[in-house]
Design a protein around this motif. Structure first.
Motif, short mmCIF file in Angstrom:
data_model
loop_
_atom_site.label_atom_id
_atom_site.label_comp_id
_atom_site.label_asym_id
_atom_site.label_seq_id
_atom_site.Cartn_x
_atom_site.Cartn_y
_atom_site.Cartn_z
N SER A 224 0.85 -1.19 0.00
CA SER A 224 0.00 0.00 0.00
C SER A 224 0.89 1.24 0.00
N VAL A 225 0.59 2.20 -0.86
CA VAL A 225 1.45 3.40 -0.92
C VAL A 225 1.35 4.19 0.39
N ALA A 226 0.17 4.12 1.05
CA ALA A 226 0.01 4.83 2.33
C ALA A 226 0.95 4.22 3.38
N ASP A 227 1.08 2.87 3.36
CA ASP A 227 2.00 2.22 4.32
C ASP A 227 3.45 2.62 4.02
N ALA A 228 3.78 2.70 2.73
CA ALA A 228 5.15 3.11 2.36
C ALA A 228 5.40 4.53 2.87
N ALA A 229 4.39 5.41 2.74
CA ALA A 229 4.55 6.80 3.21
C ALA A 229 4.73 6.82 4.73
N GLU A 230 3.93 6.00 5.44
CA GLU A 230 4.03 5.97 6.91
C GLU A 230 5.44 5.54 7.35
N SER A 231 5.99 4.53 6.67
CA SER A 231 7.34 4.06 7.05
C SER A 231 8.37 5.16 6.83
N ALA A 232 8.24 5.88 5.70
CA ALA A 232 9.20 6.96 5.42
C ALA A 232 9.03 8.08 6.46
N LEU A 233 7.77 8.34 6.85
CA LEU A 233 7.51 9.40 7.84
C LEU A 233 8.16 9.05 9.18
N GLU A 234 8.10 7.75 9.53
CA GLU A 234 8.73 7.31 10.79
C GLU A 234 10.22 7.62 10.77
N LEU A 235 10.83 7.33 9.59
CA LEU A 235 12.29 7.53 9.47
C LEU A 235 12.68 9.00 9.58
N ILE A 236 11.80 9.88 9.13
CA ILE A 236 12.16 11.30 9.05
C ILE A 236 11.54 12.11 10.19
N ASP A 237 10.91 11.40 11.12
CA ASP A 237 10.16 12.07 12.20
C ASP A 237 10.99 13.11 12.95
N SER A 238 12.25 12.75 13.30
CA SER A 238 13.02 13.69 14.14
C SER A 238 13.35 14.98 13.37
N SER A 239 13.62 14.86 12.05
CA SER A 239 13.89 16.08 11.26
C SER A 239 12.64 16.95 11.19
N ILE A 271 11.85 12.99 -0.86
CA ILE A 271 10.89 14.05 -1.26
C ILE A 271 10.44 14.82 -0.01
N ILE A 272 10.17 14.09 1.09
CA ILE A 272 9.75 14.79 2.32
C ILE A 272 10.91 15.64 2.83
N ASN A 273 12.10 15.08 2.75
CA ASN A 273 13.29 15.82 3.23
C ASN A 273 13.48 17.12 2.44
N ASN A 274 13.24 17.05 1.12
CA ASN A 274 13.31 18.27 0.29
C ASN A 274 12.31 19.30 0.78
N ALA A 275 11.10 18.83 1.11
CA ALA A 275 10.05 19.76 1.58
C ALA A 275 10.51 20.39 2.90
N VAL A 276 11.05 19.57 3.81
CA VAL A 276 11.50 20.10 5.12
C VAL A 276 12.59 21.15 4.89
N GLN A 277 13.51 20.85 3.98
CA GLN A 277 14.60 21.81 3.71
C GLN A 277 14.06 23.09 3.08
N ALA A 278 13.05 22.96 2.21
CA ALA A 278 12.48 24.15 1.56
C ALA A 278 11.77 25.01 2.60
N LEU A 279 11.17 24.36 3.62
CA LEU A 279 10.45 25.13 4.64
C LEU A 279 11.43 25.84 5.58
N ASP A 280 12.56 25.19 5.85
CA ASP A 280 13.68 25.79 6.56
C ASP A 280 13.25 26.68 7.74
N GLY A 281 12.52 26.08 8.66
CA GLY A 281 12.13 26.79 9.89
C GLY A 281 11.06 27.85 9.68
N ALA A 282 10.41 27.85 8.50
CA ALA A 282 9.35 28.85 8.25
C ALA A 282 8.22 28.63 9.25
#
Ligand code: ADP
Length: 369
Positions: A224-239, A271-282
């Motif tokens: 499931s693509v939603a499950d794949a997204a959840e796993s990636a979100l877990e990995l990037i949670d601290s960032s 892709i999520i990491n790129n979004a986090v970097q683009a937001l850069d503490g906004a």
């Protein structure tokens, strides 16, 4: 000409400047803030056919096609904002008005107060064959097929990356040591710093390649693509937490698709990491992740959007170019590898940036279970 009053330290600084700029193999130009040419190195003189003196004082418009002038100023504005734009596909004009195809890296130069006072341009020429290959997305796909698809690419990349890791480590630690040694002249320290900075960048590229590759088989399984997204979100949670970026989920009913979870986690994470970097503490930075089924297209989608500054229009077609980046410490491999991996999944990746701001990256999967 050597100045009689030149101190040994100045002489060394001059030799270092000659070595890293004038005699460098890579063609380089230095332009001032108003985009007038100030310095040209020997390789650039050879590539563009002007004599160094002819070029000095020329406005950038003498070196660039008229239709590309707007892109050119967008590029320098972006470099002024971010520090650097790497590997932008571009054309430049020679003295005889021939076109040179190249990858352009623009680095902003700053004065002591941190204000941008010029730009260094690194030119990396490309042969016509390579150029047309880069324009055709299927060239990469076909090359991948020849190499027995993703599995082989993964094996090759991981072998290559492992082999390069050790020599890089030696370069990095030796330059660190050299820089830290007491009594070294300033110019040696500057040189060591330059080596160190570049070795760090190369290490980052190797790390990205290793993150995206693996030596085992590439296995597609119903997922499931939603499950794949959840796993990636877990990995990037601290960032996400550190950058105070909120996450909004909107997972609708969708059939499972065939995917390799390892590769897909890397794609989504990036892709999520790129979004986090683009937001850069906004303030009120937000990433939205949605998935579902598109009846008309007969595709499952997983879309990641953010409310960051979005993408400049001129940059969109360069995004999937290997090594294209607008970040000082970026590798420019994330979206390139993401597209290759989506290709191998029989899917596609679409990036857009609406006028009201933000970026939208949508992964589309055809093969449903
Ligand atoms: P890297 O992140 O190492 O630069 P990528 O291939 O992942 O490499 O991204 C290439 C470029 O695309 C980035 O340098 C950035 O300019 C742009 N980009 C990617 N995602 C976003 C985003 N969400 N918002 C704005 N720009 C983005």
């Amino acid at each position: 000409m050597t100045n009689k009053k030149e101190t040994p330290q100045h002489a060394l600084q001059r030799s270092l400047f000659d070595a890293v700029f004038f005699n460098a193999q890579e063609p380089m130009l230095v332009l001032d803030r108003g985009l007038t040419v100030l310095l040209v190195n020997n390789s650039a003189v050879k590539l563009l056919g002007w004599s160094g003196l002819d070029m000095t004082g020329k406005p950038a418009s003498a070196l660039v096609l008229e239709k590309d002038l707007a892109d050119f100023s967008e590029l320098t504005a972006l470099a002024a904002k971010n520090g650097v734009v790497r590997n932008y596909r571009f054309y430049m004009l020679t003295s005889s008005k021939n076109i040179v195809r190249l990858f352009l890296t623009v680095q902003s130069l700053k004065d002591e107060a941190g204000a941008v006072n010029g730009f260094c341009f690194y030119l990396s020429p490309v042969s016509p064959d390579e150029w047309s290959a880069l324009k055709d997305p299927h060239v990469f796909k076909n090359a991948a097929r020849k190499l027995n698809r993703l599995t082989s690419i993964g094996q090759l990349t991981s072998m290559f990356a492992h082999d390069i890791k050790n020599p890089l480590h030696v370069i990095l630690s030796t330059s660190e040591l050299l820089r830290a040694q007491e009594g070294q002249p300033e110019s040696v320290k500057t040189g060591a710093e330059l080596i160190e900075r570049n070795a760090r960048r190369a290490s980052k590229i190797v790390k990205t390649l290793l993150d995206f590759s693996r030596s085992g088989m590439c296995r597609l399984e119903p997922y499931s693509v939603a499950d794949a997204a959840e796993s990636a979100l877990e990995l990037i949670d601290s960032s996400l937490k550190a950058a105070k970026v909120g996450v909004q989920r909107d997972f609708a009913e969708a059939p499972k698709v065939f995917l390799d979870p390892h590769y897909m986690h890397s794609v989504i994470y990036n892709i999520i990491n790129n979004a986090v970097q683009a937001l850069d503490g906004a303030p009120q930075g937000r990433v939205k992740i949605s998935s579902g089924w598109l009846e008309k297209e007969k595709e499952v989608f997983l879309t990641i959007s953010d409310n960051g500054p979005g993408l400049e229009t001129g940059m969109l077609e360069n995004l999937f170019q290997p090594f294209f980046t607008t970040k000082d410490n970026g590798t420019g491999l994330g979206l390139y590898l993401a597209r290759q991996i989506m290709d191998e999944h029989g899917g596609r990746i679409i990036v857009s940036s609406p006028a009201e701001g933000g970026a939208i990256v949508s992964l589309r999967f055809k093969k449903t279970v």
